[in-house]
Design an enzyme around this catalytic site. Structure first.
Site, PDB file in Angstrom:
ATOM      1  N   CYS A   1       0.850  -1.188   0.000  1.00  0.00           N
ATOM      2  CA  CYS A   1       0.000   0.000   0.000  1.00  0.00           C
ATOM      3  C   CYS A   1       0.888   1.241   0.000  1.00  0.00           C
ATOM      4  CB  CYS A   1      -0.911  -0.007   1.236  1.00  0.00           C
ATOM      5  SG  CYS A   1      -2.135   1.325   1.279  1.00  0.00           S
TER       6      CYS A   1
ATOM      7  N   CYS B   1      -1.334   2.947   7.436  1.00  0.00           N
ATOM      8  CA  CYS B   1      -2.294   3.124   8.520  1.00  0.00           C
ATOM      9  C   CYS B   1      -1.873   2.294   9.730  1.00  0.00           C
ATOM     10  CB  CYS B   1      -3.688   2.723   8.058  1.00  0.00           C
ATOM     11  SG  CYS B   1      -4.250   3.632   6.595  1.00  0.00           S
TER      12      CYS B   1
ATOM     13  N   CYS C   1     -10.509 -16.755   4.044  1.00  0.00           N
ATOM     14  CA  CYS C   1     -11.157 -15.478   4.321  1.00  0.00           C
ATOM     15  C   CYS C   1     -10.095 -14.389   4.303  1.00  0.00           C
ATOM     16  CB  CYS C   1     -11.855 -15.522   5.692  1.00  0.00           C
ATOM     17  SG  CYS C   1     -12.515 -13.945   6.269  1.00  0.00           S
ATOM     18  N   ASP C   2     -10.523 -13.187   3.988  1.00  0.00           N
ATOM     19  CA  ASP C   2      -9.627 -12.035   3.984  1.00  0.00           C
ATOM     20  C   ASP C   2      -8.959 -11.836   5.339  1.00  0.00           C
ATOM     21  OD1 ASP C   2      -8.488  -9.528   3.278  1.00  0.00           O
ATOM     22  OD2 ASP C   2     -10.232  -8.496   4.111  1.00  0.00           O
TER      23      ASP C   2
END
Length: 427
Positions: A36, A40, A304-305
């Site tokens: 990214c 964050c 799953c994410d």
């Protein structure tokens, strides 16, 4: 939000014989893996870089082709979601997504309707990006945590600098081009005590009408005696359980008397479905899970994410049939495990709406009737109890053919904006 449907193109392959193995599912594609342009503080996915040391984290043409073909072949006729997330998927560049759209149009069957979506921090979006999204009716989720002073608390760039101005510039471009936008707002220790400031900022200042609130729950591995099970506890950035309940209650109280039918909050829509006896529209509140998987840049498919780890790697879609991975015994067992709830949940009057929420937020073991309890249990109990009265009334309105927006008239409880609803459990 209404489904985002791609228009029909030419040159489709013949419709093959229907397969009984085809089933609807959701596969979230992460073409840059965890990479990214922001950093964050609470991002749970940045750490996944350690799973692939030395990797470039860019989805290849081969993997992209396998992803699109596998997704379309494994789905029945009807809607098919092509969903992108990251990291930041825009780092792949716009030509990557043009190629993905071309592959979809070449391979989808005539009765498949493709719905494109992308989750982005919006800082890299140009007019060219927005034109592409508008042309192909992308649903674009933009990550914003509230007004700049709250958003910039944790959502910073690689240098620790504020990002709100760049996010808002990207959002403005999306709106100007007529792109369907919703906002994803994470709720954490930095904004948990400002529910109405956050909600009114989205509604009044930004003019947004589709809002999703996601609780931040991070775990620290700790020594014996800390946390419920002696192995991990929530970090100081995580939203506090009681604060999460107060946040949802305050927003609901404003929404139900002022904005119902005009502003759509996914948490409230899902709750109404539960009071109507329907399957939840949010996987976190479903009785079981397993229908929402993730594929990363190299084609590895995970359960799953939120469970991208070696224990939940199902295989690679360049080597295995995607439908077989989705329908595998391992994935079925993963989905069923969610329905195993602690004893405390089994006697809870709001468990029909909660179902223990997402397993990622549950304590590992615990003891007695609290084994496997969700960290956010107190907040969800407060919220679902608080909305029980108006939700039951809305459900009755819907069953009688009326609009849920008539709830205030039905209960004669219209109140000035900002005044809290008095919700109590009566069952």
């Amino acid at each position: 939000m209404d489904p985002v449907v791609a228009t029909a193109g030419g040159g489709h392959p013949p419709d093959p014989v229907p397969s009984p193995l085809r089933r609807p599912f959701h596969l979230l594609a992460k073409p840059t893996g965890p990479i990214c342009n922001l950093a964050c503080d609470y991002c749970y996915f940045l750490s996944k870089e350690s799973l692939y040391p030395g990797d470039r984290f860019r989805m290849s043409e081969q993997v992209l082709s396998s992803y699109i073909s596998g997704l379309l072949q494994a789905h029945p006729d009807g809607p098919v979601a092509v969903a992108w997330q990251g990291g930041e998927p825009a780092l792949m560049g716009i030509d990557f997504f043009r190629r993905a759209i071309d592959l979809v149009e070449e391979q989808r069957r005539p009765r498949q309707q493709v719905e494109y979506s992308i989750q982005t921090n919006a800082t890299l979006l140009t007019d060219e990006w927005c034109e592409l999204f508008a042309q192909h009716r992308f649903l674009v989720g933009v990550s914003i945590d509230g007004p700049p002073e709250l958003h910039d608390r944790f959502r910073v760039d690689k240098h620790g600098s504020a990002t709100s101005s760049k996010v808002l510039a990207g959002l403005e471009r999306l709106v100007r081009h007529g792109v369907d936008v919703n906002v994803l707002c994470t709720v954490h220790r930095g904004n948990q005590d400002h529910p109405l400031d956050v909600y009114r900022y989205f509604r009044d200042d930004l003019g947004l009408r589709f809002i999703q609130f996601i609780p931040v729950v991070e775990w620290d591995c700790v020594g014996e005696g800390a946390g419920m099970d002696g192995r991990r506890q929530a970090t100081e950035r995580s939203v506090e359980p009681q604060a999460w309940g107060r946040f949802l209650n305050a927003v609901f109280d404003e929404w139900v008397v002022a904005d119902i039918g005009e502003v759509f909050v996914s948490m409230f829509d899902s709750a109404l479905g539960s009071w109507l006896g329907l399957d939840s529209s949010m996987c976190i509140f479903a009785e079981s899970c397993g229908g929402s998987l993730a594929v990363v840049h190299n084609g590895d498919v995970y359960s799953c994410d939120h469970f991208v780890d070696p224990d939940h790697r199902l295989g690679n879609l360049t080597e295995s049939d995607l439908g077989a991975l989705v329908g595998s015994r391992r994935q079925a067992e993963f989905g069923h495990a969610k329905s195993v709830l602690p004893l405390r949940c089994r006697g809870c009057e709001v468990s029909f709406a909660c179902h223990g929420e997402c397993p990622k937020n549950r304590y590992g073991s615990g003891s007695g009737d609290e084994a496997g309890l969700n960290y956010l249990c107190a907040g969800y109990y407060s919220f679902f109890s608080h909305i029980d009265g108006p939700m039951r009334t809305m459900a009755e309105l819907v069953r009688s053919g009326r609009s849920a927006a008539d709830v205030c008239e039905a209960l004669d409880h219209a109140r000035p904006r900002g005044q809290y609803w008095s919700g109590e459990v009566e069952r």
